[in-house]
Write a protein that holds these residues in place. Structure first.
Motif, PDB file in Angstrom:
ATOM      1  N   ASP A  32       0.847  -1.188   0.000  1.00  0.00           N
ATOM      2  CA  ASP A  32       0.000   0.000   0.000  1.00  0.00           C
ATOM      3  C   ASP A  32       0.888   1.246   0.000  1.00  0.00           C
ATOM      4  N   LYS A  33       0.592   2.187  -0.876  1.00  0.00           N
ATOM      5  CA  LYS A  33       1.438   3.385  -0.993  1.00  0.00           C
ATOM      6  C   LYS A  33       1.475   4.201   0.293  1.00  0.00           C
ATOM      7  N   GLN A  34       0.438   4.097   1.131  1.00  0.00           N
ATOM      8  CA  GLN A  34       0.415   4.842   2.388  1.00  0.00           C
ATOM      9  C   GLN A  34       1.344   4.226   3.432  1.00  0.00           C
ATOM     10  N   ASP A  35       1.801   3.011   3.173  1.00  0.00           N
ATOM     11  CA  ASP A  35       2.730   2.342   4.085  1.00  0.00           C
ATOM     12  C   ASP A  35       4.154   2.488   3.553  1.00  0.00           C
ATOM     13  N   SER A  36       4.582   3.709   3.330  1.00  0.00           N
ATOM     14  CA  SER A  36       5.900   3.988   2.753  1.00  0.00           C
ATOM     15  C   SER A  36       6.708   4.865   3.691  1.00  0.00           C
ATOM     16  N   ARG A  37       8.016   4.661   3.670  1.00  0.00           N
ATOM     17  CA  ARG A  37       8.913   5.475   4.497  1.00  0.00           C
ATOM     18  C   ARG A  37       9.762   6.414   3.641  1.00  0.00           C
ATOM     19  N   THR A  38       9.733   6.228   2.321  1.00  0.00           N
ATOM     20  CA  THR A  38      10.463   7.108   1.404  1.00  0.00           C
ATOM     21  C   THR A  38       9.573   7.393   0.213  1.00  0.00           C
ATOM     22  N   VAL A  39       9.515   8.652  -0.196  1.00  0.00           N
ATOM     23  CA  VAL A  39       8.759   9.044  -1.382  1.00  0.00           C
ATOM     24  C   VAL A  39       9.744   9.520  -2.442  1.00  0.00           C
ATOM     25  N   VAL A  40       9.663   8.917  -3.629  1.00  0.00           N
ATOM     26  CA  VAL A  40      10.547   9.269  -4.742  1.00  0.00           C
ATOM     27  C   VAL A  40       9.756  10.127  -5.725  1.00  0.00           C
ATOM     28  N   GLY A  41      10.057  11.418  -5.785  1.00  0.00           N
ATOM     29  CA  GLY A  41       9.409  12.316  -6.733  1.00  0.00           C
ATOM     30  C   GLY A  41      10.071  12.205  -8.089  1.00  0.00           C
ATOM     31  N   VAL A  42       9.258  12.044  -9.136  1.00  0.00           N
ATOM     32  CA  VAL A  42       9.773  11.850 -10.494  1.00  0.00           C
ATOM     33  C   VAL A  42       9.256  12.972 -11.388  1.00  0.00           C
ATOM     34  N   ASP A  43      10.160  13.774 -11.915  1.00  0.00           N
ATOM     35  CA  ASP A  43       9.805  14.861 -12.826  1.00  0.00           C
ATOM     36  C   ASP A  43      10.253  14.469 -14.234  1.00  0.00           C
ATOM     37  N   VAL A  44       9.289  14.188 -15.118  1.00  0.00           N
ATOM     38  CA  VAL A  44       9.578  13.738 -16.482  1.00  0.00           C
ATOM     39  C   VAL A  44       9.603  14.941 -17.411  1.00  0.00           C
ATOM     40  N   ASN A  45      10.684  15.078 -18.186  1.00  0.00           N
ATOM     41  CA  ASN A  45      10.867  16.230 -19.056  1.00  0.00           C
ATOM     42  C   ASN A  45      11.200  15.800 -20.476  1.00  0.00           C
ATOM     43  N   GLU A  46      11.392  16.796 -21.324  1.00  0.00           N
ATOM     44  CA  GLU A  46      11.632  16.532 -22.736  1.00  0.00           C
ATOM     45  C   GLU A  46      12.926  15.771 -22.980  1.00  0.00           C
ATOM     46  N   ASP A  47      13.948  16.007 -22.154  1.00  0.00           N
ATOM     47  CA  ASP A  47      15.247  15.394 -22.408  1.00  0.00           C
ATOM     48  C   ASP A  47      15.863  14.765 -21.158  1.00  0.00           C
ATOM     49  N   ASN A  48      15.097  14.675 -20.060  1.00  0.00           N
ATOM     50  CA  ASN A  48      15.631  14.019 -18.876  1.00  0.00           C
ATOM     51  C   ASN A  48      14.506  13.646 -17.929  1.00  0.00           C
ATOM     52  N   VAL A  49      14.863  12.918 -16.889  1.00  0.00           N
ATOM     53  CA  VAL A  49      13.945  12.654 -15.784  1.00  0.00           C
ATOM     54  C   VAL A  49      14.717  12.926 -14.504  1.00  0.00           C
ATOM     55  N   ALA A  50      14.118  13.714 -13.611  1.00  0.00           N
ATOM     56  CA  ALA A  50      14.768  14.088 -12.351  1.00  0.00           C
ATOM     57  C   ALA A  50      14.109  13.330 -11.203  1.00  0.00           C
ATOM     58  N   LEU A  51      14.934  12.813 -10.281  1.00  0.00           N
ATOM     59  CA  LEU A  51      14.454  11.988  -9.179  1.00  0.00           C
ATOM     60  C   LEU A  51      14.939  12.570  -7.846  1.00  0.00           C
ATOM     61  N   THR A  52      14.057  12.557  -6.855  1.00  0.00           N
ATOM     62  CA  THR A  52      14.450  12.934  -5.499  1.00  0.00           C
ATOM     63  C   THR A  52      13.778  11.995  -4.521  1.00  0.00           C
TER      64      THR A  52
END
Length: 425
Positions: free
Chosen positions: A182-202
């Motif tokens: 379940d996504k609510q049972d997570s201890r780390t959230v990985v934000g994904v920003d998809v762009n024209e020439d890259n993808v950024a992760l945090t």
């Protein structure tokens, strides 16, 4: 999207046809192309979608349930166009072969031999079968062999197709026992920003930012522009068959690169404790885009949704849930002080007009996506962001690798860092 995510896997195999009728399978893929084209044509004419399957099946020289699966895929392409893309209207004049889509134990069947091989039987035409043995990687064969002998896996639809003149079978499997956390049972959230020439992760946890990464893939943007130019020229010359061939090559190139990038995202996310991958819901963004004809074409044709889908199902196979947030202001908001202004961002450079914080603009957006993911889906508080780690980059390459230092020390406010690392596919 719902909380429950199907745990699926697509396995690719080569077909070692042993029934002396490989031409029959190729003819069936040409018939599948005709079914696809007719479905798209009728949909464009405004025919009721519920009436199209039976109408097309009456004239198709394919097994009926196979025809219905091809029709469903064509209507799915139309639905995707209307829901997400105001430009790439599916063509009803496709040339060449088209994947023959079939249900397990109806349009195709698989069985284990005494020596451990997997035999196939594909109903290419009514009462006409293509038989042989599957060839492929040991990993894919092991999974399929397990699926054929275990109730843990359910074998689903498959597609028979020709890739570089070689016959292949792509089989979908669903795990019936392993569940995605379940996504609510997570201890780390990985934000994904998809762009024209890259993808950024945090990756963001209760303790702060665990790590961040920018994966560059400029070749997708370059190749899509190159193919667009070539297609425009041959279309103006009236060479429609070449136009469709180029379109197919472009689709295969982009699909291959997106699979590699999505694998990289999931592998990176696996290192964190109970991760949840968070994406922007881009439907609203596509509906509101209006930056002029040329820019609209570029943005609407970018495979944002496809990369999200590939990443989502690969993550599910690893037991990692995915979630979605509203994309509003993620690229304009300062992750340090919260000040939101369009002037904060200029191309790949972010400089807050209020606090002076500087960053790689896409990495900053991925931080904001992770923050929104925590607020929407988690029951723990967003940590204080007093500093951000220096940006690390990797660039997908066709071959070879270029080494560069990997920098991970914190970035002070007002300093723009740009560490870089290149890796091969």
């Amino acid at each position: 999207m719902t909380d429950a995510q199907a745990l699926v896997k697509t396995l690719d195999f080569q077909l070692d046809i042993q029934s002396d009728n490989e031409g029959l399978l190729y003819d069936a893929t040409l018939e599948a192309r005709s079914v696809y084209n007719e479905t798209i044509r009728l949909a464009k004419q405004g025919v009721d979608w519920d009436a199209i399957p039976d109408r097309v099946a009456d004239d198709a020289n394919l097994v009926k349930n196979t025809t219905q699966r091809v029709v469903a895929k064509a209507l799915g392409a139309m639905e995707n166009y209307y829901e997400y893309d105001n430009f790439g209207l599916p063509s009803h004049t496709k040339d060449g072969a088209y994947p023959l889509r079939a249900n397990y134990e109806e349009g195709y069947n698989l069985s284990l031999t005494d020596n451990g091989d997997v035999e196939f039987r594909i109903s290419a035409k009514p009462y006409k079968h293509v038989k042989g043995v599957l060839k492929g990687s040991d990993a894919h064969l092991d999974i399929l062999q397990t699926a054929l002998t275990s109730d843990e896996w359910k074998i689903g639809t498959a597609e028979a197709l020709f890739h570089s003149e070689n016959a292949e079978l792509h089989v979908n499997l669903t795990n019936t026992e392993q569940t995605v956390r379940d996504k609510q049972d997570s201890r780390t959230v990985v934000g994904v920003d998809v762009n024209e020439d890259n993808v950024a992760l945090t990756a963001l946890s209760e303790d702060g930012i665990e790590d961040s990464l920018v994966i560059d893939f400029p070749e997708i943007k370059f190749e899509r522009h190159r193919y667009f130019t070539m297609r425009k020229r041959v279309q103006n010359a009236g060479k429609d068959s070449i136009h469709d061939t180029l379109e197919g090559r472009e689709e295969r190139f982009v699909r291959d690169r997106l699979h590699k990038v999505s694998r990289h995202i999931v592998e990176w996310g696996r290192q964190f404790e109970r991760a949840c991958i968070v994406f922007e819901d881009l439907k609203e963004m596509r509906d509101s885009i209006d930056y002029g004809t040329r820019m609209n074409r570029r943005l609407h044709h970018l495979p944002f949704r496809t990369l999200q889908f590939y990443t989502s199902y690969k993550a599910a196979f690893e037991g990692i849930p995915t979630a979605w947030i509203n994309p509003e202001y993620t690229s304009q908001r300062c992750p340090m002080c919260g000040h939101t202004e369009r002037a904060n961002r200029h191309k790949k450079r972010f400089k807050c007009r209020d606090c002076g914080h500087q960053d790689h603009s896409d990495r900053g957006a991925s931080v904001n996506i992770a923050v929104k993911g925590i607020k929407k889906h988690q029951d723990w508080n967003v940590p204080a962001l007093n500093s951000l780690p220096q940006v690390r980059k990797v660039r997908r390459r066709a071959s070879g690798a270029v080494d560069a230092p990997t920098v991970t020390h914190p970035t002070a406010r007002g300093h723009l860092a740009d560490g870089r690392l290149e890796v091969s596919d």
